[in-house]
Write a protein that holds these residues in place. Structure first.
Motif, PDB file in Angstrom:
ATOM      1  N   GLU A 182       0.952  -1.282  -0.022  1.00  0.00           N
ATOM      2  CA  GLU A 182       0.113  -0.058   0.007  1.00  0.00           C
ATOM      3  C   GLU A 182       0.877   1.224   0.103  1.00  0.00           C
ATOM      4  O   GLU A 182       0.414   2.249  -0.411  1.00  0.00           O
ATOM      5  N   GLU A 183       1.952   1.219   0.583  1.00  0.00           N
ATOM      6  CA  GLU A 183       2.975   2.456   0.760  1.00  0.00           C
ATOM      7  C   GLU A 183       4.124   2.444   0.111  1.00  0.00           C
ATOM      8  O   GLU A 183       4.885   3.348  -0.242  1.00  0.00           O
ATOM      9  N   HIS A 184       4.793   0.862  -0.257  1.00  0.00           N
ATOM     10  CA  HIS A 184       5.981   0.974  -0.891  1.00  0.00           C
ATOM     11  C   HIS A 184       6.013  -0.111  -1.984  1.00  0.00           C
ATOM     12  O   HIS A 184       4.965  -1.112  -1.852  1.00  0.00           O
ATOM     13  N   LEU A 188      15.792  -7.932   2.378  1.00  0.00           N
ATOM     14  CA  LEU A 188      16.550  -6.834   2.578  1.00  0.00           C
ATOM     15  C   LEU A 188      16.898  -6.674   3.851  1.00  0.00           C
ATOM     16  O   LEU A 188      18.024  -6.202   4.110  1.00  0.00           O
ATOM     17  N   VAL A 189      16.229  -7.027   4.893  1.00  0.00           N
ATOM     18  CA  VAL A 189      16.757  -6.799   6.310  1.00  0.00           C
ATOM     19  C   VAL A 189      17.928  -7.745   6.259  1.00  0.00           C
ATOM     20  O   VAL A 189      18.699  -7.590   7.150  1.00  0.00           O
ATOM     21  N   HIS A 190      17.776  -9.174   6.195  1.00  0.00           N
ATOM     22  CA  HIS A 190      18.582 -10.096   6.308  1.00  0.00           C
ATOM     23  C   HIS A 190      20.106  -9.792   5.716  1.00  0.00           C
ATOM     24  O   HIS A 190      21.236  -9.700   6.331  1.00  0.00           O
ATOM     25  N   GLN A 246      12.985   3.443   4.336  1.00  0.00           N
ATOM     26  CA  GLN A 246      11.761   4.009   3.928  1.00  0.00           C
ATOM     27  C   GLN A 246      10.611   3.134   4.130  1.00  0.00           C
ATOM     28  O   GLN A 246       9.760   3.740   4.742  1.00  0.00           O
ATOM     29  N   ALA A 247      10.944   1.950   4.109  1.00  0.00           N
ATOM     30  CA  ALA A 247       9.616   0.745   4.458  1.00  0.00           C
ATOM     31  C   ALA A 247       9.640   0.305   5.900  1.00  0.00           C
ATOM     32  O   ALA A 247       8.710  -0.301   6.344  1.00  0.00           O
ATOM     33  N   TRP A 248      10.839   0.531   6.575  1.00  0.00           N
ATOM     34  CA  TRP A 248      10.855   0.297   8.139  1.00  0.00           C
ATOM     35  C   TRP A 248       9.526   0.680   8.744  1.00  0.00           C
ATOM     36  O   TRP A 248       9.040  -0.143   9.616  1.00  0.00           O
ATOM     37  N   PRO A 249       9.345   1.826   8.821  1.00  0.00           N
ATOM     38  CA  PRO A 249       8.359   2.401   9.573  1.00  0.00           C
ATOM     39  C   PRO A 249       7.101   1.584   9.265  1.00  0.00           C
ATOM     40  O   PRO A 249       6.063   1.306  10.112  1.00  0.00           O
ATOM     41  N   THR A 250       6.707   1.328   7.996  1.00  0.00           N
ATOM     42  CA  THR A 250       5.403   0.615   7.445  1.00  0.00           C
ATOM     43  C   THR A 250       5.581  -0.840   8.124  1.00  0.00           C
ATOM     44  O   THR A 250       4.489  -1.157   8.574  1.00  0.00           O
ATOM     45  N   ASN A 251       6.498  -1.518   7.985  1.00  0.00           N
ATOM     46  CA  ASN A 251       6.563  -2.961   8.365  1.00  0.00           C
ATOM     47  C   ASN A 251       6.427  -2.863  10.180  1.00  0.00           C
ATOM     48  O   ASN A 251       5.772  -3.657  10.535  1.00  0.00           O
ATOM     49  N   LEU A 252       7.234  -1.856  10.783  1.00  0.00           N
ATOM     50  CA  LEU A 252       6.861  -1.756  12.020  1.00  0.00           C
ATOM     51  C   LEU A 252       5.592  -1.608  12.440  1.00  0.00           C
ATOM     52  O   LEU A 252       4.952  -2.322  13.507  1.00  0.00           O
TER      53      LEU A 252
END
Length: 151
Positions: free
Chosen positions: A38-40, A50-52, A116-122
């Motif tokens: 929805e956001e990314h 990407l995290v790993h 950029q995507a971290w806040p959405t995932n959190l």
């Protein structure tokens, strides 16, 4: 193979636990994907890749190891890496160690997308997981899940 007659049937609570676990395993990735997309322009699975990579030494891992960390088959990991590579988020190179295996390498564009995507995932994790664990011993729950994952 175990003798069916010697296996104790599941109790009501055990059966309920397995059904609930199955629902979570099926539904949570879909919900997280929807929140992320929805956001990314990356899915929850792509985000975890990407995290790993961001946590790996030199931001790179063998594709086989990355697939294992993400719970994907090697062919599934290849499809995800293809999508990430097409967005310049990941680069793939032959391993200099043996020349047979491939490395996935996080690019600077990939790191930026991850940040950029971290806040959405959190927010998704807080909303769909942790908001439902209020009053639970999260450390104990994590240990139980780790024991299950070690099958």
């Amino acid at each position: 193979m175990a003798d069916v007659m010697s296996i104790k049937p599941l109790g009501r609570d055990e059966e309920a636990f397995l059904r609930a676990l199955g629902k979570v395993m099926t539904l949570l990735p879909r919900i997280v994907d929807a929140d992320m997309l929805e956001e990314h322009p990356i899915s929850g699975t792509e985000y975890m890749v990407l995290v790993h990579l961001s946590e790996a030494p030199h931001n790179q891992m063998r594709m086989s190891e990355l697939a294992n960390m993400c719970g994907l088959s090697l062919s599934g990991m290849t499809r995800v890496a293809n999508r990430l590579e097409s967005q310049s988020l990941v680069l793939r190179e032959k391993s200099p160690d043996d020349g047979r295996s491939w490395l996935a390498i996080l690019t600077s564009t990939g790191r930026t997308r991850l940040e950029q995507a971290w806040p959405t995932n959190l927010a998704s994790m807080r909303r769909h997981v942790f908001s439902r664990l209020e009053g639970c011993d999260i450390a104990a729950a994590a240990e139980v899940l780790e024991r299950i994952a070690r099958c």
